[in-house]
Design a protein around this motif. Structure first.
Motif, PDB file in Angstrom:
ATOM      1  N   TYR A  59       9.062 -12.406   4.194  1.00 23.29           N
ATOM      2  CA  TYR A  59       8.689 -11.104   3.536  1.00 23.29           C
ATOM      3  C   TYR A  59       9.652  -9.950   3.715  1.00 23.29           C
ATOM      4  O   TYR A  59      10.511  -9.864   4.718  1.00 23.29           O
ATOM      5  N   LEU A  65       0.188  -6.082  -0.384  1.00 26.29           N
ATOM      6  CA  LEU A  65      -0.499  -7.536  -0.734  1.00 26.29           C
ATOM      7  C   LEU A  65      -1.963  -6.786  -1.347  1.00 26.29           C
ATOM      8  O   LEU A  65      -2.482  -5.931  -0.733  1.00 26.29           O
ATOM      9  N   TYR A  74      -9.027  -6.390  -1.860  1.00 27.91           N
ATOM     10  CA  TYR A  74      -8.199  -6.799  -0.825  1.00 27.91           C
ATOM     11  C   TYR A  74      -6.954  -5.790  -1.035  1.00 27.91           C
ATOM     12  O   TYR A  74      -6.069  -5.992  -1.854  1.00 27.91           O
ATOM     13  N   LYS A  76      -3.563  -4.626   1.625  1.00 27.94           N
ATOM     14  CA  LYS A  76      -2.838  -4.429   2.896  1.00 27.94           C
ATOM     15  C   LYS A  76      -1.414  -4.285   2.940  1.00 27.94           C
ATOM     16  O   LYS A  76      -0.758  -4.745   2.029  1.00 27.94           O
ATOM     17  N   GLN A  80      -0.434  -5.067   8.468  1.00 30.02           N
ATOM     18  CA  GLN A  80      -1.973  -5.212   8.466  1.00 30.02           C
ATOM     19  C   GLN A  80      -2.030  -6.899   8.173  1.00 30.02           C
ATOM     20  O   GLN A  80      -2.942  -7.586   8.874  1.00 30.02           O
ATOM     21  N   TYR A  81      -1.219  -7.384   7.171  1.00 29.64           N
ATOM     22  CA  TYR A  81      -1.627  -8.832   6.745  1.00 29.64           C
ATOM     23  C   TYR A  81      -1.006  -9.942   8.179  1.00 29.64           C
ATOM     24  O   TYR A  81      -1.766 -10.427   8.390  1.00 29.64           O
ATOM     25  N   GLU A 127      -2.459 -17.286  -6.059  1.00 32.84           N
ATOM     26  CA  GLU A 127      -1.530 -16.177  -5.461  1.00 32.84           C
ATOM     27  C   GLU A 127      -0.387 -16.232  -6.547  1.00 32.84           C
ATOM     28  O   GLU A 127       0.081 -17.242  -7.125  1.00 32.84           O
ATOM     29  N   LYS A 143       2.538  -9.584  -3.029  1.00 32.93           N
ATOM     30  CA  LYS A 143       1.633 -10.689  -3.121  1.00 32.93           C
ATOM     31  C   LYS A 143       0.328 -10.019  -3.793  1.00 32.93           C
ATOM     32  O   LYS A 143      -0.178  -9.247  -3.370  1.00 32.93           O
TER      33      LYS A 143
END
Length: 156
Positions: A59, A65, A74, A76, A80-81, A127, A143
């Motif tokens: 990343y 995300l 969702y 983040k 956080q992820y 994804e 993502k």
């Protein structure tokens, strides 16, 4: 004489164009293979093992995300992820099935999108992963996920 020169010039341009196209195709194949390698050896493996050190190499630090999980929004940031991955039992440790599969990779110059499916626990994630080549390295920069375990997926 002019005709011969024109034919020679066109022939050289055609050969150069053919060589450039070959180089572009080789570059496209190499970039697609590089992204595939990242997904197989670091992304899927990092998720499966819960290895945030390995996942961090995939990343860009500013990655965001977004998506939905079990019908809930969702959103983040990368920190956080990774914290969530760190604080959950990994699929490997749980002994539960895990499958990561690459469905498509599209590369355009220094950007790419990979479409993957990740099956773990009672989730099936579709994804869309955006990559950017920065300083010669492909990094995941965005993502998007959708849990499709209980939903039909519309194919194109």
């Amino acid at each position: 004489m002019k005709t011969i020169l024109l034919i020679a010039l066109l022939s050289c341009q055609w050969r150069d164009s053919k060589a450039q196209n070959k180089n572009k195709m080789e570059s496209l194949k190499a970039n697609t293979a590089a992204i595939s390698e990242i997904l197989e050896t670091r992304y899927f493996k990092g998720i499966y093992e819960g290895d945030i050190a390995l996942l961090s190499t995939v990343y860009h630090p500013g990655t965001l995300l977004f998506g939905d999980v079990k019908g809930q929004p969702y959103a983040k940031n990368l920190e956080q992820y990774l914290d969530g991955v760190k604080n959950r039992q990994s699929p490997k440790a749980s002994g539960k099935p895990f499958k990561g599969e690459i469905q498509d990779i599209r590369v355009v110059n220094s950007i790419a999108v990979a479409e993957v499916k990740v099956t773990m626990y009672d989730f099936v994630y579709q994804e869309f992963l955006s990559f950017h080549q920065i300083d010669g390295k492909w990094l995941l920069v965005n993502k998007m996920i959708a849990d499709i375990a209980d939903h039909a997926v519309i194919e194109r």
